[in-house]
Design a protein around this motif. Structure first.
Motif, PDB file in Angstrom:
ATOM      1  N   PRO A 148       0.825  -1.216   0.000  1.00  0.00           N
ATOM      2  CA  PRO A 148       0.000   0.000   0.000  1.00  0.00           C
ATOM      3  C   PRO A 148       0.859   1.266   0.000  1.00  0.00           C
ATOM      4  CG  PRO A 148      -0.666  -1.507   1.765  1.00  0.00           C
ATOM      5  CD  PRO A 148       0.610  -2.054   1.188  1.00  0.00           C
ATOM      6  N   GLY A 149       0.522   2.198  -0.898  1.00  0.00           N
ATOM      7  CA  GLY A 149       1.150   3.521  -0.919  1.00  0.00           C
ATOM      8  C   GLY A 149       2.574   3.542  -1.436  1.00  0.00           C
ATOM      9  N   ILE A 150       3.033   2.437  -2.042  1.00  0.00           N
ATOM     10  CA  ILE A 150       4.436   2.396  -2.476  1.00  0.00           C
ATOM     11  C   ILE A 150       4.660   3.330  -3.672  1.00  0.00           C
ATOM     12  CG2 ILE A 150       4.253   0.410  -4.053  1.00  0.00           C
ATOM     13  CD1 ILE A 150       6.988  -0.548  -2.762  1.00  0.00           C
ATOM     14  N   ILE A 151       5.849   3.938  -3.710  1.00  0.00           N
ATOM     15  CA  ILE A 151       6.235   4.787  -4.844  1.00  0.00           C
ATOM     16  C   ILE A 151       7.372   4.077  -5.567  1.00  0.00           C
ATOM     17  CG2 ILE A 151       7.057   7.067  -5.586  1.00  0.00           C
ATOM     18  CD1 ILE A 151       6.139   8.139  -2.838  1.00  0.00           C
ATOM     19  N   CYS A 152       7.261   3.991  -6.906  1.00  0.00           N
ATOM     20  CA  CYS A 152       8.312   3.342  -7.690  1.00  0.00           C
ATOM     21  C   CYS A 152       9.163   4.399  -8.390  1.00  0.00           C
ATOM     22  CB  CYS A 152       7.683   2.417  -8.726  1.00  0.00           C
ATOM     23  SG  CYS A 152       8.923   1.643  -9.774  1.00  0.00           S
ATOM     24  N   TYR A 153      10.474   4.250  -8.279  1.00  0.00           N
ATOM     25  CA  TYR A 153      11.435   5.130  -8.963  1.00  0.00           C
ATOM     26  C   TYR A 153      12.072   4.278 -10.051  1.00  0.00           C
ATOM     27  CZ  TYR A 153      10.527   7.774  -4.793  1.00  0.00           C
ATOM     28  OH  TYR A 153       9.875   8.450  -3.789  1.00  0.00           O
ATOM     29  N   PHE A 176      13.526   8.556 -13.060  1.00  0.00           N
ATOM     30  CA  PHE A 176      14.782   9.300 -12.878  1.00  0.00           C
ATOM     31  C   PHE A 176      15.633   9.220 -14.145  1.00  0.00           C
ATOM     32  CE2 PHE A 176      17.796   5.800 -11.883  1.00  0.00           C
ATOM     33  CZ  PHE A 176      16.959   4.798 -11.405  1.00  0.00           C
ATOM     34  N   ARG A 177      16.439  10.285 -14.348  1.00  0.00           N
ATOM     35  CA  ARG A 177      17.285  10.345 -15.539  1.00  0.00           C
ATOM     36  C   ARG A 177      18.208   9.128 -15.573  1.00  0.00           C
ATOM     37  NH1 ARG A 177      17.432  16.107 -14.777  1.00  0.00           N
ATOM     38  NH2 ARG A 177      19.388  15.887 -13.625  1.00  0.00           N
ATOM     39  N   HIS A 178      18.441   8.651 -16.781  1.00  0.00           N
ATOM     40  CA  HIS A 178      19.162   7.389 -16.964  1.00  0.00           C
ATOM     41  C   HIS A 178      20.495   7.369 -16.209  1.00  0.00           C
ATOM     42  CE1 HIS A 178      20.742   3.816 -18.644  1.00  0.00           C
ATOM     43  NE2 HIS A 178      21.649   4.427 -19.385  1.00  0.00           N
ATOM     44  N   ASN A 179      20.634   6.381 -15.338  1.00  0.00           N
ATOM     45  CA  ASN A 179      21.866   6.149 -14.567  1.00  0.00           C
ATOM     46  C   ASN A 179      22.265   7.315 -13.667  1.00  0.00           C
ATOM     47  OD1 ASN A 179      22.325   3.553 -15.342  1.00  0.00           O
ATOM     48  ND2 ASN A 179      23.835   4.011 -16.922  1.00  0.00           N
ATOM     49  N   ASP A 180      21.318   8.233 -13.405  1.00  0.00           N
ATOM     50  CA  ASP A 180      21.656   9.461 -12.681  1.00  0.00           C
ATOM     51  C   ASP A 180      21.191   9.339 -11.214  1.00  0.00           C
ATOM     52  OD1 ASP A 180      21.937  12.026 -11.705  1.00  0.00           O
ATOM     53  OD2 ASP A 180      21.222  12.996 -13.536  1.00  0.00           O
ATOM     54  N   LYS A 182      22.017  11.065  -8.726  1.00  0.00           N
ATOM     55  CA  LYS A 182      21.714  12.347  -8.076  1.00  0.00           C
ATOM     56  C   LYS A 182      20.261  12.739  -8.344  1.00  0.00           C
ATOM     57  CE  LYS A 182      26.356  14.169  -8.071  1.00  0.00           C
ATOM     58  NZ  LYS A 182      27.348  14.816  -8.906  1.00  0.00           N
ATOM     59  N   ASP A 183      19.819  12.490  -9.580  1.00  0.00           N
ATOM     60  CA  ASP A 183      18.418  12.780  -9.916  1.00  0.00           C
ATOM     61  C   ASP A 183      17.492  11.882  -9.100  1.00  0.00           C
ATOM     62  OD1 ASP A 183      16.571  14.311 -11.450  1.00  0.00           O
ATOM     63  OD2 ASP A 183      16.160  12.507 -12.644  1.00  0.00           O
ATOM     64  N   LEU A 184      17.909  10.620  -8.935  1.00  0.00           N
ATOM     65  CA  LEU A 184      17.129   9.688  -8.107  1.00  0.00           C
ATOM     66  C   LEU A 184      17.010  10.235  -6.687  1.00  0.00           C
ATOM     67  CD1 LEU A 184      15.796   6.912  -7.553  1.00  0.00           C
ATOM     68  CD2 LEU A 184      18.099   6.012  -7.132  1.00  0.00           C
ATOM     69  N   ASP A 185      18.123  10.689  -6.153  1.00  0.00           N
ATOM     70  CA  ASP A 185      18.143  11.229  -4.792  1.00  0.00           C
ATOM     71  C   ASP A 185      17.218  12.445  -4.678  1.00  0.00           C
ATOM     72  OD1 ASP A 185      18.962  11.173  -2.163  1.00  0.00           O
ATOM     73  OD2 ASP A 185      20.659  12.505  -2.517  1.00  0.00           O
ATOM     74  N   ARG A 186      17.313  13.317  -5.705  1.00  0.00           N
ATOM     75  CA  ARG A 186      16.477  14.529  -5.710  1.00  0.00           C
ATOM     76  C   ARG A 186      14.995  14.147  -5.668  1.00  0.00           C
ATOM     77  NH1 ARG A 186      13.745  17.297  -9.453  1.00  0.00           N
ATOM     78  NH2 ARG A 186      14.290  15.827 -11.109  1.00  0.00           N
ATOM     79  N   LEU A 187      14.611  13.199  -6.522  1.00  0.00           N
ATOM     80  CA  LEU A 187      13.201  12.800  -6.583  1.00  0.00           C
ATOM     81  C   LEU A 187      12.751  12.129  -5.285  1.00  0.00           C
ATOM     82  CD1 LEU A 187      13.119  11.401 -10.224  1.00  0.00           C
ATOM     83  CD2 LEU A 187      11.887  13.400  -9.383  1.00  0.00           C
ATOM     84  N   MET A 188      13.616  11.299  -4.725  1.00  0.00           N
ATOM     85  CA  MET A 188      13.234  10.588  -3.504  1.00  0.00           C
ATOM     86  C   MET A 188      13.096  11.558  -2.334  1.00  0.00           C
ATOM     87  SD  MET A 188      15.321   6.998  -3.754  1.00  0.00           S
ATOM     88  CE  MET A 188      14.120   5.862  -3.091  1.00  0.00           C
ATOM     89  N   SER A 189      13.944  12.589  -2.346  1.00  0.00           N
ATOM     90  CA  SER A 189      13.908  13.573  -1.242  1.00  0.00           C
ATOM     91  C   SER A 189      12.608  14.380  -1.239  1.00  0.00           C
ATOM     92  CB  SER A 189      15.079  14.538  -1.355  1.00  0.00           C
ATOM     93  OG  SER A 189      16.271  13.814  -1.375  1.00  0.00           O
TER      94      SER A 189
END
Ligand code: PMP
Length: 422
Positions: A148-153, A176-180, A182-189
């Protein structure tokens, strides 16, 4: 008893209703117009002659070709251990599994294969599916729909099977941007720290042959408490001292929650799988409709896969020979100035950059040079990056490599394509 005669269906379309056949034809001609209509090369693999095959032309004639785009990267589909394991299993068990895994279809060989795969990836458990596509679709679809409520990156270049699984689950998703990382971190934050999260990515990306920064992605995912799901389809059997994939090579298998792979590429058979903790795998086994409601793999496929995995666990020399073949192909292309994408994997994308020329070169290679390499055009790759995706094997000889590079050299000149500068 009176039998009511069946009346012939009306030939007249009902006013205002869709003309199905016209609809299909229009859609297909759209593909033709855009140069995206797929034509299959009809091959017959020849036992013991890998990577040669017989090509059947449409007119009934045949000719011999050398295959340069097979995903049977190590020729295991022809290996005597694999072939005899499958023969023996057919002799012993017959052909089909006879049912779904739950209803009479679980053969002893399936269980042995799952044990072998769990061991390959250092996990508690494994679960096999009818293909790598189904394993991604079913496992991601189930995990993401049921938590329940999971977010997929999800990495921007993830394979269609992952995209479809994520879409099917209807969960919240961020790309998230391919292999990036930092972008993953930004989105997760930006998301609720308490929300459950899953990061889905690949190790070797099939079209560019680049490799994910697995450790960095794990670091970010761990900081946000996310499950980590990796597709190692193009890496299993190929990397790591026992063929456990890039995560094994980099000592990261225990940092990943789900390692997904295929039996259809380096292992030379067919089928897909996930490996993970006992509870996670049992959860997917218990809830994934793409696992539950379909006939199990034939026992002979399971036996062939076990033989192949065992062989590759013990034969790092196969991987070294393969890497040497890749080096030789790249060097031969460099000598002719044929541009190819620099990447750290075994996939050699030869860049044409034009859909029509890419298709033409592929056709002439096949018809005139006996070289088979399928063109890769939009939408599989972006417009302007059309390519020939070359996959060397340890069985291509030096003469094959010389023939390929000189054929490409001829066709590069005929198409007035730019050469790479050394
Ligand atoms: N993942 C990736 C990255 C792939 O490239 C593919 C197939 N090309 C799959 C999954 C599906 O694997 P399979 O061919 O076993 O269905």
């Amino acid at each position: 008893m009176t039998i009511t005669p069946i009346t012939a269906p009306s030939q007249e379309p009902i006013q205002g209703q869709l003309d199905f056949d016209r609809f299909f034809a229009d859609k297909l001609s759209g593909l033709h117009d855009g140069g995206n209509y797929r034509v299959f090369a009809e091959l017959e693999r020849q036992r013991g002659c890998f990577p040669r095959a017989t090509r059947h032309r449409g007119d009934g004639s045949t000719h011999d070709v050398t295959v340069w785009c097979s995903n049977d990267y190590l020729g295991m589909g022809q290996h005597p251990d694999v072939v005899s394991a499958m023969h023996e299993a057919i002799d012993k068990c017959g052909t089909g599994a006879g049912g779904t895994r739950n209803i009479s279809g679980t053969n002893h060989g399936h269980v042995k294969l799952e044990e072998e795969l769990a061991d390959l990836h250092g996990k508690q458990a494994a679960l096999i599916f009818t293909s790598g596509y189904v394993s991604n679709w079913a496992a991601l679809g189930t995990l993401l729909a049921k938590i329940p409520g999971i977010i997929c990156y999800t990495d921007a270049l993830n394979h269609a099977s992952m995209i479809e699984g994520i879409r099917h689950s209807r969960c919240e998703k961020r790309i998230f941007r391919h292999n990036d990382w930092k972008d993953l971190d930004r989105l997760m934050s930006q998301d609720d720290p308490a929300a459950p999260k899953l990061v889905a990515f690949e190790s070797v990306y099939s079209m560019d042959g680049d490799i994910a920064p697995i450790e960095k992605i794990c670091d970010v995912a761990d900081r946000h408490g996310a499950l980590k799901y990796i597709d190692e389809v193009h890496a299993v059997g190929m990397y790591g001292p026992r063929g456990g994939g890039v995560a094994e090579r980099e000592g990261l298998m225990d940092r990943i929650d789900v390692i997904e792979g295929t039996l259809g590429k380096a292992f030379g058979v067919m089928g897909g799988y996930i490996t993970g903790s006992k509870n996670l795998v049992d959860f997917v086994r218990s809830f994934a409709s793409g696992f539950i409601f379909t006939t199990a793999l034939p026992p002979a496929l399971a036996a062939g896969a076990v033989a192949s995995i065992r062989h590759l666990k013990a034969h790092d020399d196969k991987r070294l020979a393969h890497q040497e073949a890749v080096r030789k192909v790249r060097a031969a292309l460099d000598r002719q100035g044929i541009p190819h994408m620099a990447n750290p994997s075994h996939i050699v994308p030869v860049m044409v950059g034009d859909a029509a020329k890419c298709k033409w070169i592929s056709d002439i290679l096949l018809d005139d040079y006996g070289i088979y390499v399928q063109p890769i055009n939009y939408p599989t790759v972006p417009v302007g990056t059309e390519r020939l995706r070359i996959t060397p094997t340890p069985f291509h000889t030096d003469a094959d490599i010389a023939h390929l590079s000189s054929a490409l050299c001829d066709l590069w000149s005929q198409c007035a394509l730019a050469r790479a500068v050394a």
